[in-house]
Scaffold this motif. Structure first.
Motif, PDB file in Angstrom:
ATOM      1  N   PHE A   1       0.971  -0.769  -0.361  1.00 27.07           N
ATOM      2  CA  PHE A   1      -0.088  -0.084  -0.156  1.00 27.07           C
ATOM      3  C   PHE A   1       0.971   1.405  -0.081  1.00 27.07           C
ATOM      4  O   PHE A   1       0.611   2.616  -0.574  1.00 27.07           O
ATOM      5  CB  PHE A   1      -0.930  -0.125   1.434  1.00 27.07           C
ATOM      6  N   ALA A   2       2.075   1.274   0.743  1.00 30.05           N
ATOM      7  CA  ALA A   2       3.496   2.706   1.118  1.00 30.05           C
ATOM      8  C   ALA A   2       3.330   2.724  -0.887  1.00 30.05           C
ATOM      9  O   ALA A   2       3.533   4.216  -1.265  1.00 30.05           O
ATOM     10  CB  ALA A   2       4.074   2.266   1.783  1.00 30.05           C
ATOM     11  N   HIS A   3       3.720   1.414  -0.890  1.00 33.09           N
ATOM     12  CA  HIS A   3       4.502   1.687  -1.882  1.00 33.09           C
ATOM     13  C   HIS A   3       3.863   2.123  -4.044  1.00 33.09           C
ATOM     14  O   HIS A   3       3.835   3.138  -4.211  1.00 33.09           O
ATOM     15  CB  HIS A   3       5.597   0.510  -2.985  1.00 33.09           C
ATOM     16  N   GLN A   4       2.164   1.673  -3.535  1.00 34.80           N
ATOM     17  CA  GLN A   4       1.652   1.818  -4.358  1.00 34.80           C
ATOM     18  C   GLN A   4       0.867   3.493  -4.288  1.00 34.80           C
ATOM     19  O   GLN A   4       0.827   4.047  -5.403  1.00 34.80           O
ATOM     20  CB  GLN A   4      -0.119   1.429  -4.523  1.00 34.80           C
ATOM     21  N   LEU A   5       0.995   4.166  -2.611  1.00 37.40           N
ATOM     22  CA  LEU A   5       0.736   5.191  -2.773  1.00 37.40           C
ATOM     23  C   LEU A   5       1.445   6.102  -3.013  1.00 37.40           C
ATOM     24  O   LEU A   5       1.476   7.178  -3.767  1.00 37.40           O
ATOM     25  CB  LEU A   5      -0.414   5.608  -1.035  1.00 37.40           C
ATOM     26  N   ALA A   6       2.778   5.439  -2.745  1.00 35.92           N
ATOM     27  CA  ALA A   6       4.176   6.841  -3.280  1.00 35.92           C
ATOM     28  C   ALA A   6       3.911   6.979  -4.273  1.00 35.92           C
ATOM     29  O   ALA A   6       3.975   7.905  -5.409  1.00 35.92           O
ATOM     30  CB  ALA A   6       4.839   6.226  -2.804  1.00 35.92           C
ATOM     31  N   VAL A   7       3.504   6.282  -5.692  1.00 34.92           N
ATOM     32  CA  VAL A   7       3.473   5.958  -6.628  1.00 34.92           C
ATOM     33  C   VAL A   7       2.182   7.146  -7.596  1.00 34.92           C
ATOM     34  O   VAL A   7       2.849   7.978  -7.895  1.00 34.92           O
ATOM     35  CB  VAL A   7       3.440   4.689  -7.636  1.00 34.92           C
TER      36      VAL A   7
END
Length: 260
Positions: free
Chosen positions: A65-71
């Motif tokens: 989730f953190a990676h997707q939101l950062a992108v």
């Protein structure tokens, strides 16, 4: 009729493939919803609902989730829209429900940290506090990338430690079973044989024979004692009632300083 989750694969007008989960009353309704989003559905299948309610989030889900939101945030997608998009593509469960709730809260004007804080059991307190600090400093994307990498490394370390303890655990179990068989099944027979021939046995052998006879005669009492120890021991470790004593013993036995 209640909505049913469907897992789909689709391609947008730019040719970018996407995979996700959407809830609809039927397969046709799900395809209509996806078509309305500008997606061309290539495959769609029903996802069986879990029988005992939503599942707990796995350790890697907050990292993804953190990676997707950062992108998405770095690409300029509004925060509420990014949360809703990630929630739509997530598997049904606690994480998806938490993201959907967070998207609604952010749309209503709340901060991301406050929105995620309502589900701190899913994301963790450190995750929420890091997001809160990042929002104040204006470096949300960097914080999300840091959280994604940190959580992924933690899970890799946890898996490595778990794999490393499998073999020692198997060895301990085998040795424990062998000791139980020796103490309960073999030693009492030797004790009876020595007693019948009036042979004096060493102290250690006498102790093992006595323990074996005790276990055979009062096995239920031993089982209750082992169960009580197994129940109390984790609480003692959590409260720090055992580790100081073990550390003190190791300091006395080892000439090298022991740090635990």
């Amino acid at each position: 009729m209640s909505d049913v989750p469907f897992r789909y694969r689709a391609v947008d007008r730019a040719g970018v493939a996407s995979v996700g989960v959407i809830e609809a009353a039927s397969e046709i309704a799900a395809m209509r919803l996806l078509t309305g989003r500008g997606l061309l559905v290539t495959s769609i299948d029903i996802v069986p609902r879990r029988r005992f309610g939503p599942s707990a989030a796995s350790p890697l889900e907050p990292s993804r989730f953190a990676h997707q939101l950062a992108v998405l945030v770095s690409a300029g997608v509004p925060l509420s829209r990014a949360l809703g998009s990630i929630a739509d593509s997530a598997e049904p469960g606690r994480l998806r429900d938490a993201l959907a709730s967070a998207a609604e809260s952010v749309t209503a004007g709340e901060t991301l940290a406050d929105s995620l804080g309502r589900n701190s059991a899913v994301f963790g307190e450190i995750f929420v506090k890091t997001i809160a600090a990042a929002e104040k400093r204006g470096n949300l994307v960097k914080a999300l990338e840091f959280l994604a990498e940190t959580l992924e490394r933690q899970e890799e370390t946890r898996q490595a430690l778990r794999s490393a303890t499998v073999y020692p655990a198997c060895v301990i179990v085998v040795l424990a079973l062998a000791l139980i068989v020796l103490t309960v099944g073999v030693m009492p027979r030797f004790g009876a044989m020595f007693k019948a021939r009036n042979i004096e046995v060493p102290m250690l052998t006498a102790v093992l024979v006595a323990v074996g006879n005790s276990v055979r005669g009062s096995w239920w009492l031993w089982m209750a004692g082992c169960g009580g120890v197994a129940k109390v021991q984790p609480q003692c470790w959590k409260r720090g009632l055992v580790l100081p004593e073990i550390t003190a013993i190791l300091h006395r036995l080892s000439p090298v300083p022991v740090v635990m």
